[in-house]
Design a protein around this motif. Structure first.
Motif, PDB file in Angstrom:
ATOM      1  N   ASP A 157       0.904  -0.961   0.147  1.00 30.29           N
ATOM      2  CA  ASP A 157      -0.053  -0.078  -0.167  1.00 30.29           C
ATOM      3  C   ASP A 157       0.650   1.224   0.049  1.00 30.29           C
ATOM      4  OD1 ASP A 157      -2.096   1.630   0.114  1.00 30.29           O
ATOM      5  OD2 ASP A 157      -2.478   1.428   2.324  1.00 30.29           O
ATOM      6  N   ASP A 158       0.710   2.204  -0.810  1.00 27.77           N
ATOM      7  CA  ASP A 158       1.591   3.341  -1.000  1.00 27.77           C
ATOM      8  C   ASP A 158       0.632   4.346  -0.366  1.00 27.77           C
ATOM      9  OD1 ASP A 158       3.203   5.545  -1.703  1.00 27.77           O
ATOM     10  OD2 ASP A 158       2.789   5.448  -3.711  1.00 27.77           O
ATOM     11  N   THR A 159       1.344   4.901   0.934  1.00 31.53           N
ATOM     12  CA  THR A 159       0.821   6.002   1.607  1.00 31.53           C
ATOM     13  C   THR A 159       1.431   7.334   1.394  1.00 31.53           C
ATOM     14  OG1 THR A 159       2.222   5.249   3.696  1.00 31.53           O
ATOM     15  CG2 THR A 159       0.093   4.136   3.465  1.00 31.53           C
ATOM     16  N   VAL A 160       1.889   7.436   0.632  1.00 33.49           N
ATOM     17  CA  VAL A 160       2.830   8.923   0.380  1.00 33.49           C
ATOM     18  C   VAL A 160       2.003   9.905   0.159  1.00 33.49           C
ATOM     19  CG1 VAL A 160       4.530  10.095  -1.216  1.00 33.49           C
ATOM     20  CG2 VAL A 160       4.984   7.589  -0.413  1.00 33.49           C
ATOM     21  N   LEU A 161       0.958   9.580  -0.748  1.00 34.81           N
ATOM     22  CA  LEU A 161      -0.193  10.498  -1.227  1.00 34.81           C
ATOM     23  C   LEU A 161      -0.851  10.760   0.318  1.00 34.81           C
ATOM     24  CD1 LEU A 161      -1.524  12.140  -3.413  1.00 34.81           C
ATOM     25  CD2 LEU A 161      -3.127  10.229  -3.572  1.00 34.81           C
ATOM     26  N   GLU A 162      -1.208   9.882   0.819  1.00 33.52           N
ATOM     27  CA  GLU A 162      -2.052  10.225   2.064  1.00 33.52           C
ATOM     28  C   GLU A 162      -1.301  10.998   3.083  1.00 33.52           C
ATOM     29  OE1 GLU A 162      -3.499   7.074   5.464  1.00 33.52           O
ATOM     30  OE2 GLU A 162      -4.641   6.839   3.629  1.00 33.52           O
ATOM     31  N   LYS A 163       0.050  10.685   3.331  1.00 32.14           N
ATOM     32  CA  LYS A 163       0.759  11.404   4.136  1.00 32.14           C
ATOM     33  C   LYS A 163       1.062  12.956   3.524  1.00 32.14           C
ATOM     34  CE  LYS A 163       3.483   7.610   5.869  1.00 32.14           C
ATOM     35  NZ  LYS A 163       4.991   6.823   6.040  1.00 32.14           N
ATOM     36  N   GLY A 164       1.122  13.009   2.473  1.00 34.20           N
ATOM     37  CA  GLY A 164       1.207  14.398   1.755  1.00 34.20           C
ATOM     38  C   GLY A 164       0.131  14.978   1.985  1.00 34.20           C
ATOM     39  N   LEU A 165      -0.951  14.514   1.791  1.00 31.58           N
ATOM     40  CA  LEU A 165      -2.343  15.246   2.114  1.00 31.58           C
ATOM     41  C   LEU A 165      -2.455  15.738   3.618  1.00 31.58           C
ATOM     42  CD1 LEU A 165      -4.986  13.299   0.024  1.00 31.58           C
ATOM     43  CD2 LEU A 165      -3.887  15.644  -0.490  1.00 31.58           C
ATOM     44  N   SER A 166      -1.933  14.963   4.309  1.00 42.68           N
ATOM     45  CA  SER A 166      -2.195  15.259   5.904  1.00 42.68           C
ATOM     46  C   SER A 166      -1.117  16.278   6.137  1.00 42.68           C
ATOM     47  CB  SER A 166      -1.811  14.144   6.774  1.00 42.68           C
ATOM     48  OG  SER A 166      -0.484  13.712   6.638  1.00 42.68           O
ATOM     49  N   VAL A 167      -0.111  16.589   5.556  1.00 40.41           N
ATOM     50  CA  VAL A 167       1.104  17.555   5.662  1.00 40.41           C
ATOM     51  C   VAL A 167       0.457  18.908   5.088  1.00 40.41           C
ATOM     52  CG1 VAL A 167       3.229  18.357   5.098  1.00 40.41           C
ATOM     53  CG2 VAL A 167       3.107  16.297   5.917  1.00 40.41           C
ATOM     54  N   LEU A 168      -0.160  18.630   4.141  1.00 43.68           N
ATOM     55  CA  LEU A 168      -0.880  20.094   3.492  1.00 43.68           C
ATOM     56  C   LEU A 168      -2.029  20.485   4.279  1.00 43.68           C
ATOM     57  CD1 LEU A 168      -0.932  19.074  -0.353  1.00 43.68           C
ATOM     58  CD2 LEU A 168       0.640  20.785   0.704  1.00 43.68           C
ATOM     59  N   LYS A 169      -2.863  19.574   4.804  1.00 48.34           N
ATOM     60  CA  LYS A 169      -3.769  19.858   5.643  1.00 48.34           C
ATOM     61  C   LYS A 169      -3.377  20.744   7.051  1.00 48.34           C
ATOM     62  CE  LYS A 169      -7.748  18.024   8.387  1.00 48.34           C
ATOM     63  NZ  LYS A 169      -8.557  16.833   8.618  1.00 48.34           N
ATOM     64  N   LEU A 170      -2.401  20.055   7.811  1.00 53.31           N
ATOM     65  CA  LEU A 170      -1.501  20.737   8.636  1.00 53.31           C
ATOM     66  C   LEU A 170      -0.954  22.155   8.452  1.00 53.31           C
ATOM     67  CD1 LEU A 170       0.571  17.950  10.341  1.00 53.31           C
ATOM     68  CD2 LEU A 170      -1.559  18.771  11.455  1.00 53.31           C
ATOM     69  N   LEU A 171      -0.438  22.323   7.293  1.00 53.62           N
ATOM     70  CA  LEU A 171      -0.092  23.537   6.830  1.00 53.62           C
ATOM     71  C   LEU A 171      -1.030  24.722   6.516  1.00 53.62           C
ATOM     72  CD1 LEU A 171       2.636  22.637   4.145  1.00 53.62           C
ATOM     73  CD2 LEU A 171       3.156  23.461   6.515  1.00 53.62           C
ATOM     74  N   ALA A 172      -2.291  24.064   6.115  1.00 56.09           N
ATOM     75  CA  ALA A 172      -3.390  24.943   6.146  1.00 56.09           C
ATOM     76  C   ALA A 172      -3.855  25.585   7.231  1.00 56.09           C
ATOM     77  CB  ALA A 172      -4.483  24.425   5.444  1.00 56.09           C
ATOM     78  N   GLU A 173      -3.978  24.786   8.313  1.00 57.28           N
ATOM     79  CA  GLU A 173      -4.382  24.982   9.643  1.00 57.28           C
ATOM     80  C   GLU A 173      -3.494  25.910  10.206  1.00 57.28           C
ATOM     81  OE1 GLU A 173      -4.962  21.235  11.946  1.00 57.28           O
ATOM     82  OE2 GLU A 173      -6.234  20.315  10.696  1.00 57.28           O
ATOM     83  N   LEU A 174      -2.221  25.642  10.285  1.00 57.01           N
ATOM     84  CA  LEU A 174      -1.330  26.630  10.871  1.00 57.01           C
ATOM     85  C   LEU A 174      -1.263  28.126  10.361  1.00 57.01           C
ATOM     86  CD1 LEU A 174       1.851  24.335  11.084  1.00 57.01           C
ATOM     87  CD2 LEU A 174       0.716  25.245  13.018  1.00 57.01           C
ATOM     88  N   LYS A 175      -1.614  28.044   8.714  1.00 59.23           N
ATOM     89  CA  LYS A 175      -1.889  29.188   8.081  1.00 59.23           C
ATOM     90  C   LYS A 175      -3.116  30.117   8.775  1.00 59.23           C
ATOM     91  CE  LYS A 175      -2.207  31.135   3.663  1.00 59.23           C
ATOM     92  NZ  LYS A 175      -2.227  30.817   2.029  1.00 59.23           N
ATOM     93  N   ASN A 176      -4.200  29.197   8.833  1.00 58.63           N
ATOM     94  CA  ASN A 176      -5.477  29.643   9.286  1.00 58.63           C
ATOM     95  C   ASN A 176      -5.233  30.349  10.856  1.00 58.63           C
ATOM     96  OD1 ASN A 176      -7.004  29.306   7.010  1.00 58.63           O
ATOM     97  ND2 ASN A 176      -7.731  27.404   7.757  1.00 58.63           N
ATOM     98  N   LYS A 177      -4.543  29.683  11.743  1.00 62.06           N
ATOM     99  CA  LYS A 177      -4.149  30.027  12.907  1.00 62.06           C
ATOM    100  C   LYS A 177      -3.212  31.306  12.779  1.00 62.06           C
ATOM    101  CE  LYS A 177      -4.250  25.701  15.597  1.00 62.06           C
ATOM    102  NZ  LYS A 177      -3.448  24.778  16.410  1.00 62.06           N
ATOM    103  N   LYS A 178      -2.269  31.342  11.934  1.00 60.21           N
ATOM    104  CA  LYS A 178      -1.530  32.695  12.067  1.00 60.21           C
ATOM    105  C   LYS A 178      -2.394  33.811  11.469  1.00 60.21           C
ATOM    106  CE  LYS A 178       2.941  34.312  10.175  1.00 60.21           C
ATOM    107  NZ  LYS A 178       2.404  35.594   9.592  1.00 60.21           N
TER     108      LYS A 178
END
Length: 132
Positions: free
Chosen positions: A97-118
């Motif tokens: 199972d290739d989880t790279v895409l899933e991990k990438g999406l979770s990183v992008l989601k975290l970055l968006a959350e940090l941007k919203n908090k800032k």
């Protein structure tokens, strides 16, 4: 030393043929009812072993079942490959199972959350400065 061009060419051929086998030849309802894509093939330098990484739009539990089903069907897939392509020896396969895409999406989601908090903190600071 292995020829990287040859490995890339054989890997591309395997990806194409295995995709066709998954789409047309396997009679498994789980595999047919879910979208399956081969994201990457890691082929050993001696062309004897390959790891096939798959992605799917299904949930994680179903993806694990899909990988199990593919690993159970790998002898059939390998036999069919042997009939379709001309190779001295078709490599041993392992599906993962290739989880790279899933991990990438979770990183992008975290970055968006940090941007919203800032952004929210900046707007609070500006609001406090206007009140002074």
């Amino acid at each position: 030393m292995p020829n990287n061009y040859r490995i890339a060419k054989v890997s591309s051929l395997l990806k194409k043929e295995i995709t066709l086998i998954l789409q047309n030849d396997l009679e498994n309802d789980l595999l047919r009812s879910n979208f399956i894509n081969i994201s990457k093939i890691d082929l050993s330098g001696d062309l004897q072993f390959c790891k096939i990484y798959i992605t799917s739009t299904a949930e994680e539990a179903i993806r694990k079942e899909i990988v199990e089903e593919l690993n159970l069907a790998k002898t059939y897939i390998r036999h069919t490959l042997g009939q379709r392509i001309e190779m001295r020896r078709v490599p041993e396969m392992t599906f993962k199972d290739d989880t790279v895409l899933e991990k990438g999406l979770s990183v992008l989601k975290l970055l968006a959350e940090l941007k919203n908090k800032k952004h929210n903190q900046d707007s609070k600071v500006e609001g406090n400065n206007k009140n002074v």
